[in-house]
Design a protein around this motif. Structure first.
Motif, PDB file in Angstrom:
ATOM      1  N   LEU A   1       4.434  13.343  -7.957  1.00 62.54           N
ATOM      2  CA  LEU A   1       4.680  14.721  -7.502  1.00 62.54           C
ATOM      3  C   LEU A   1       3.912  14.961  -6.205  1.00 62.54           C
ATOM      4  O   LEU A   1       2.797  14.469  -6.073  1.00 62.54           O
ATOM      5  CB  LEU A   1       4.130  15.738  -8.522  1.00 62.54           C
ATOM      6  N   PRO A   2       4.487  15.759  -5.294  1.00 63.01           N
ATOM      7  CA  PRO A   2       3.647  16.233  -4.185  1.00 63.01           C
ATOM      8  C   PRO A   2       2.558  17.117  -4.787  1.00 63.01           C
ATOM      9  O   PRO A   2       2.806  17.781  -5.800  1.00 63.01           O
ATOM     10  CB  PRO A   2       4.608  17.061  -3.320  1.00 63.01           C
TER      11      PRO A   2
ATOM     12  N   THR B   1       0.851  -1.202   0.000  1.00 63.71           N
ATOM     13  CA  THR B   1       0.000   0.000   0.000  1.00 63.71           C
ATOM     14  C   THR B   1       0.880   1.242   0.000  1.00 63.71           C
ATOM     15  O   THR B   1       2.034   1.190   0.407  1.00 63.71           O
ATOM     16  CB  THR B   1      -0.890   0.110   1.257  1.00 63.71           C
ATOM     17  N   LEU B   2       0.271   2.365  -0.431  1.00 60.74           N
ATOM     18  CA  LEU B   2       0.968   3.655  -0.377  1.00 60.74           C
ATOM     19  C   LEU B   2       0.695   4.334   0.945  1.00 60.74           C
ATOM     20  O   LEU B   2       1.479   5.128   1.436  1.00 60.74           O
ATOM     21  CB  LEU B   2       0.444   4.555  -1.490  1.00 60.74           C
ATOM     22  N   ASP B   3      -0.502   4.029   1.479  1.00 68.10           N
ATOM     23  CA  ASP B   3      -0.945   4.647   2.726  1.00 68.10           C
ATOM     24  C   ASP B   3      -1.928   3.639   3.332  1.00 68.10           C
ATOM     25  O   ASP B   3      -2.822   3.173   2.631  1.00 68.10           O
ATOM     26  CB  ASP B   3      -1.646   5.975   2.395  1.00 68.10           C
ATOM     27  N   PRO B   4      -1.753   3.317   4.608  1.00 65.51           N
ATOM     28  CA  PRO B   4      -2.590   2.243   5.168  1.00 65.51           C
ATOM     29  C   PRO B   4      -4.081   2.545   5.115  1.00 65.51           C
ATOM     30  O   PRO B   4      -4.894   1.624   5.152  1.00 65.51           O
ATOM     31  CB  PRO B   4      -2.105   2.127   6.623  1.00 65.51           C
ATOM     32  N   SER B   5      -4.470   3.843   4.978  1.00 66.09           N
ATOM     33  CA  SER B   5      -5.902   4.155   5.014  1.00 66.09           C
ATOM     34  C   SER B   5      -6.514   4.257   3.613  1.00 66.09           C
ATOM     35  O   SER B   5      -7.687   4.561   3.473  1.00 66.09           O
ATOM     36  CB  SER B   5      -6.124   5.465   5.772  1.00 66.09           C
ATOM     37  N   ILE B   6      -5.729   4.038   2.561  1.00 63.48           N
ATOM     38  CA  ILE B   6      -6.262   4.204   1.198  1.00 63.48           C
ATOM     39  C   ILE B   6      -6.071   2.931   0.391  1.00 63.48           C
ATOM     40  O   ILE B   6      -4.989   2.329   0.407  1.00 63.48           O
ATOM     41  CB  ILE B   6      -5.591   5.397   0.478  1.00 63.48           C
ATOM     42  N   ALA B   7      -7.138   2.557  -0.328  1.00 57.23           N
ATOM     43  CA  ALA B   7      -7.112   1.293  -1.055  1.00 57.23           C
ATOM     44  C   ALA B   7      -6.443   1.434  -2.422  1.00 57.23           C
ATOM     45  O   ALA B   7      -7.039   1.168  -3.455  1.00 57.23           O
ATOM     46  CB  ALA B   7      -8.531   0.764  -1.208  1.00 57.23           C
TER      47      ALA B   7
ATOM     48  N   LEU C   1      -4.918  11.173  -7.879  1.00 56.31           N
ATOM     49  CA  LEU C   1      -4.729  12.011  -6.684  1.00 56.31           C
ATOM     50  C   LEU C   1      -4.918  11.102  -5.485  1.00 56.31           C
ATOM     51  O   LEU C   1      -5.963  10.481  -5.331  1.00 56.31           O
ATOM     52  CB  LEU C   1      -5.765  13.133  -6.652  1.00 56.31           C
ATOM     53  N   THR C   2      -3.907  11.016  -4.647  1.00 50.74           N
ATOM     54  CA  THR C   2      -3.985  10.084  -3.526  1.00 50.74           C
ATOM     55  C   THR C   2      -3.085  10.584  -2.401  1.00 50.74           C
ATOM     56  O   THR C   2      -2.531  11.684  -2.480  1.00 50.74           O
ATOM     57  CB  THR C   2      -3.589   8.664  -3.998  1.00 50.74           C
ATOM     58  N   ARG C   3      -2.984   9.805  -1.348  1.00 49.68           N
ATOM     59  CA  ARG C   3      -2.046  10.152  -0.277  1.00 49.68           C
ATOM     60  C   ARG C   3      -0.940   9.113  -0.263  1.00 49.68           C
ATOM     61  O   ARG C   3      -1.197   7.915  -0.395  1.00 49.68           O
ATOM     62  CB  ARG C   3      -2.760  10.150   1.072  1.00 49.68           C
ATOM     63  N   ILE C   4       0.295   9.588  -0.118  1.00 50.46           N
ATOM     64  CA  ILE C   4       1.423   8.679   0.021  1.00 50.46           C
ATOM     65  C   ILE C   4       2.033   8.955   1.382  1.00 50.46           C
ATOM     66  O   ILE C   4       2.481  10.077   1.628  1.00 50.46           O
ATOM     67  CB  ILE C   4       2.466   8.865  -1.106  1.00 50.46           C
TER      68      ILE C   4
END
Ligand SMILES: C[S@@+](CC[C@H](N)C(=O)[O-])C[C@H]1O[C@@H](n2cnc3c(N)ncnc32)[C@H](O)[C@@H]1O
Length: 420
Positions: free
Chosen positions: A341-342, A313-319, A392-395
């Motif tokens: 990119l940020p 995963t990139l972030d534990p809260s995002i699928a 667009l996601t969270r890393i």
């Protein structure tokens, strides 16, 4: 639709007139209605046949060519199970060697038609008289089906071997339909469904019952020894189907059934003792990004999918999953990562300009940015003709943009039907 609107098409002349109409086209409907009235048909009959003709056209999406010989109510069509999905429900009863099913809350008969189409004896019941009239017409071609006015709660478990329920998940409120999210508001409520499963069973074991529930259902609210199958159709999660007793596959608590372009595929999650791989580990962005299907997410199968894709995963809260291998799977949309990119408007605009990217698909998970608003602010057309998918996601907690290209579609043969 009010019962009176149906009556004219239930007469032999009304039925014949309805079936003589050419395919419905909105732009011709006024002229057609006028011509029918001029030909001497009553305004009630013209209104009823035009309504049915319009509903038949809309119903093609769910019922294909069958729609042209069916009747509908507006609400009944909206709530009906589409035929390819109903066929999969019916097959599970057939594979469990069930020969008779009561469909309690049969609506216009979507599921009942599929059950009867497989040769099962079907006792279709609905509490609404207009709906019963419509289901009677729709099930007329199937001699093994009968339709009855009644209530699910009063069902005699000795009438049939098994039960199917598709409770209404919407109710009229102030002239509009309201979606019911609390399963105790379903009609009939979830407690009545579970009570029926117990009444069909022997001792502590539930009997053979299938029920179509909302995808938001809490797995914990359902019996531990049942199978709950989240089903998606071309990317949209439509339902969580509860299967109890002999209709549940032993050891499978949750499963995902993904119906796409290549057919239906199934992924299963057993009990924890049976080797549930657990949550995937977080890690850096790899060469590929995967967007798991909603049915996989709802069924808690992200860990199983990550294992299959050798992804993290990139972030534990995002699928979102990421990995270094390109894998074609029906359970996720796959993308090749071009850059990361940020999130920031200026930085993103100059990246797109530099790479002449002007044709954008924008997707998001776990960020507040609205894709359409972002597109309006970016005005990407000015940058060039190149294409990209922005994700667009969270890393690791940071809002980020991943610039990707969708994986090319594999030229695979049709998938085998899932074993129920
Ligand atoms: C979602 S629709 C069923 C759709 C159906 N499976 C199909 O594919 O066409 C639910 C139906 O349940 C009926 N209903 C609601 N509560 C009921 C009850 N307690 N007993 C019998 N029918 C009920 C409603 O009138 C409605 O037609």
């Amino acid at each position: 639709m009010r019962e009176t609107m149906l009556e004219p098409v239930l007469t032999p002349d009304g039925w014949a007139l309805l079936n003589s109409l050419p395919p419905y086209r909105e732009q011709d409907s006024l002229a057609r209605a006028t011509a029918l009235r001029r030909a001497g048909h009553s305004p009630e009959l013209v209104s009823a046949v035009m309504t049915q003709s319009r509903l038949r056209a809309r119903a093609q999406e769910k019922f294909g060519e069958f729609a042209g010989r069916m009747l509908f109510t507006q609400a009944g069509l909206e709530q009906a199970t589409r035929l390819p999905v109903a066929a999969l429900h019916a097959r599970r009863f057939q594979q469990a060697q069930v020969t008779s099913v009561a469909d309690l809350g049969c609506g216009i008969g979507g599921d009942a038609m599929a059950l009867a189409g497989l040769g099962l004896t079907v006792r279709a019941v609905d509490r609404d008289p207009a709906t019963v009239a419509v289901a009677t017409v729709n099930l007329r071609p199937f001699p093994s089906a009968s339709v009855h006015l009644g209530r699910a709660e009063g069902h005699d478990p000795t009438d049939t071997e098994a039960v199917w329920l598709d409770p209404a998940r919407r109710a009229p409120q102030r002239g509009r339909d309201r979606r019911l999210h609390d399963p105790e508001e379903y009609q009939p409520p979830l407690s009545a469904v579970l009570d029926l499963a117990r009444r069909l069973g022997r001792g502590t074991q539930d009997g053979p019952l299938g029920a179509k529930l909302g995808p938001g259902i809490d797995r914990m609210a359902l019996p531990d020894d049942a199978e709950v199958q989240w089903l998606s159709f071309h990317g949209q999660v439509l339902e969580a189907t509860l299967w109890t007793g002999p209709l549940a596959r032993p050891g499978v608590r949750s499963s995902a059934l993904v119906i796409g372009r290549d057919g239906a595929r199934q992924m299963d999650l057993g009990s924890e003792e049976a080797g549930n791989p657990g949550d995937p580990v977080p890690g850096p962005v790899g060469d590929h990004l995967y967007e798991p299907d909603g049915a996989v997410i709802r069924a808690g199968l992200i860990g199983t999918l990550a294992q299959q894709l050798q992804a993290r995963t990139l972030d534990p809260s995002i699928a979102h999953l990421t990995g270094d291998r390109l894998v074609h799977t029906p359970f996720a949309a796959g993308y090749t990562v071009r850059d990361v990119l940020p999130f920031g408007m200026k930085r993103l605009a100059s990246y797109l300009r530099e790479h002449r990217i002007g044709v954008l698909e924008i997707k998001k998970r776990g960020t507040a940015v609205e894709p359409e608003q972002l597109r309006r602010s970016l005005r990407p057309r000015r940058f060039g003709e190149e294409q990209a998918t922005l994700i667009l996601t969270r890393i690791a907690g940071e809002q980020s943009v991943i610039i990707t290209s969708p994986h090319p579609r594999p030229s695979s043969p049709a998938a085998p039907e899932p074993a129920a």
